[in-house]
Scaffold this motif. Sequence first.
Motif, mmCIF file in Angstrom:
data_model
loop_
_atom_site.group_PDB
_atom_site.id
_atom_site.type_symbol
_atom_site.label_atom_id
_atom_site.label_comp_id
_atom_site.label_asym_id
_atom_site.label_seq_id
_atom_site.Cartn_x
_atom_site.Cartn_y
_atom_site.Cartn_z
ATOM 1 N N ARG A 53 0.779 -1.169 -0.169
ATOM 2 C CA ARG A 53 -0.105 -0.127 0.052
ATOM 3 C C ARG A 53 0.691 1.309 -0.167
ATOM 4 O O ARG A 53 0.703 2.158 -0.678
ATOM 5 N N GLN A 54 1.819 1.273 0.884
ATOM 6 C CA GLN A 54 2.734 2.431 0.891
ATOM 7 C C GLN A 54 3.653 2.709 -0.252
ATOM 8 O O GLN A 54 3.487 4.000 -0.807
ATOM 9 N N LYS A 55 3.876 1.779 -1.109
ATOM 10 C CA LYS A 55 4.589 1.859 -2.319
ATOM 11 C C LYS A 55 3.918 2.540 -3.502
ATOM 12 O O LYS A 55 4.136 3.334 -4.316
ATOM 13 N N ALA A 56 2.534 1.809 -3.385
ATOM 14 C CA ALA A 56 1.616 1.938 -4.462
ATOM 15 C C ALA A 56 1.198 3.663 -4.330
ATOM 16 O O ALA A 56 0.766 4.015 -5.260
ATOM 17 N N SER A 57 1.182 4.015 -3.288
ATOM 18 C CA SER A 57 0.595 5.333 -2.874
ATOM 19 C C SER A 57 1.594 6.410 -3.146
ATOM 20 O O SER A 57 1.439 7.609 -2.716
ATOM 21 N N LYS A 58 2.799 6.215 -3.502
ATOM 22 C CA LYS A 58 3.944 7.183 -3.632
ATOM 23 C C LYS A 58 3.270 8.115 -4.794
ATOM 24 O O LYS A 58 2.612 7.779 -5.589
ATOM 25 N N HIS A 59 3.825 9.323 -4.842
ATOM 26 C CA HIS A 59 3.569 10.354 -5.699
ATOM 27 C C HIS A 59 3.675 9.723 -7.263
ATOM 28 O O HIS A 59 3.033 9.831 -8.298
ATOM 29 N N PRO A 61 4.804 6.298 -8.255
ATOM 30 C CA PRO A 61 5.667 4.949 -8.074
ATOM 31 C C PRO A 61 6.111 4.333 -9.214
ATOM 32 O O PRO A 61 5.532 4.564 -10.413
ATOM 33 N N THR A 62 7.154 3.416 -9.093
ATOM 34 C CA THR A 62 7.736 2.720 -9.974
ATOM 35 C C THR A 62 6.805 1.336 -10.359
ATOM 36 O O THR A 62 5.927 1.090 -9.637
ATOM 37 N N GLN A 63 7.267 0.720 -11.468
ATOM 38 C CA GLN A 63 6.455 -0.460 -11.841
ATOM 39 C C GLN A 63 6.814 -1.499 -10.725
ATOM 40 O O GLN A 63 5.916 -2.232 -10.312
ATOM 41 N N SER A 64 7.838 -1.538 -9.977
ATOM 42 C CA SER A 64 8.578 -2.431 -8.726
ATOM 43 C C SER A 64 7.640 -1.955 -7.607
ATOM 44 O O SER A 64 7.092 -3.033 -6.927
ATOM 45 N N ASP A 65 6.964 -0.672 -7.296
ATOM 46 C CA ASP A 65 6.460 -0.214 -6.076
ATOM 47 C C ASP A 65 4.732 -0.690 -6.313
ATOM 48 O O ASP A 65 4.111 -0.990 -5.460
ATOM 49 N N LEU A 66 4.501 -0.976 -7.657
ATOM 50 C CA LEU A 66 3.166 -1.273 -8.024
ATOM 51 C C LEU A 66 2.999 -2.582 -8.005
ATOM 52 O O LEU A 66 1.833 -3.207 -8.346
ATOM 53 N N ASN A 67 3.931 -3.445 -7.941
ATOM 54 C CA ASN A 67 4.204 -4.964 -8.043
ATOM 55 C C ASN A 67 4.581 -5.642 -6.711
ATOM 56 O O ASN A 67 5.428 -6.617 -7.034
ATOM 57 N N VAL A 68 4.333 -5.210 -5.718
ATOM 58 C CA VAL A 68 4.929 -5.809 -4.492
ATOM 59 C C VAL A 68 4.174 -7.002 -4.079
ATOM 60 O O VAL A 68 3.119 -7.370 -4.058
ATOM 61 N N ASN A 69 5.153 -8.079 -4.104
ATOM 62 C CA ASN A 69 4.280 -9.394 -3.887
ATOM 63 C C ASN A 69 3.735 -9.664 -2.484
ATOM 64 O O ASN A 69 4.654 -9.428 -1.431
ATOM 65 N N THR A 70 2.669 -10.056 -2.237
ATOM 66 C CA THR A 70 2.014 -10.173 -1.016
ATOM 67 C C THR A 70 1.838 -11.624 -0.643
ATOM 68 O O THR A 70 0.990 -11.797 0.304
#
Length: 297
Positions: A53-59, A61-70
């Motif tokens: 959530r935190q990485k996806a909410s960046k101003h 976000p990189t592709q990596s930020d949008l694809n954190v494996n959960t």
Amino acid sequence: MQTLYSCTAADGSITREQALRSVENHLDQGRQLFIFLAHFLTEVARYAETDSRQKASKHLPTQSDLNVNTKIAGNDLLWRILELPSYQQAVKELKPELQLNMDWVRKLYTELTESEVYRAYIQKPLRDKKEEKSILEFIFTDLMLPNEDFVAYVEELFVHWDDDSEMMNLLMLNFFNKPHTYDFQHFISSEKMKYAKDLLLAVIDKEELCNEYIKSKLQNWDPERTALLDMILMRMGICEFLYFETIPPKVTINEYIDLAKEYSTPQSGHFVNGILDSIHKDFVRENKLHKVSFKKP
């Protein structure tokens, strides 16, 4: 052992009732520690969702930020633990989240994501029961316990960590194998609690008798010069010989040798072994032991 040490060090000023309460308090502290460790571990695993959530909410976000494996946040064993009614009740009662340092959760989660074990885990699309357990074991045994700074953090919260750490490790590994068998409201079974109290009272009530048996084996050695903890361990062993018919003498001797090596002096294991073994032989010769055998005919 710890309660008896406190009683003896207090020169008899602690009553039997106070000693019993001390045992109960120590066991309850162990329960609180175990629940905290379990809660901390689950928070590390669930932090994957927070990280996502935190990485996806960046101003930006990189592709990596949008694809954190959960994947680990949905770990099957993790959710079997979280859904245990007794665990939920314990968390509601003790509120371990109030002791939780989220900086530590984040640190260990970061270490987890940087490990080869974790990378191998998330690369597999399917869930395997063995691997679901292994990744949680990895967090506990390879990330939490070896981290001296983390241990120091736990010690600040639980001053008895040094005494209980080995037991916590065994309990947690057993818990991963059979979480459904654990009752967080009754951390110690009634049978084990009865054993602890019975042994405590036997050692207190039979102190003089035990001391006589020990003194007869010291061969001109002043009992006052014997390590206090050694004396306590030998009294406990003698009481198990005489009053706990289901415990084999060999088990008793080996247990107290290990305790002496772990908690007393470098020579204590050999010393306790020699005294208890000699006393045991006397009891056998004098027909003072009446043990129950569970061997199949």
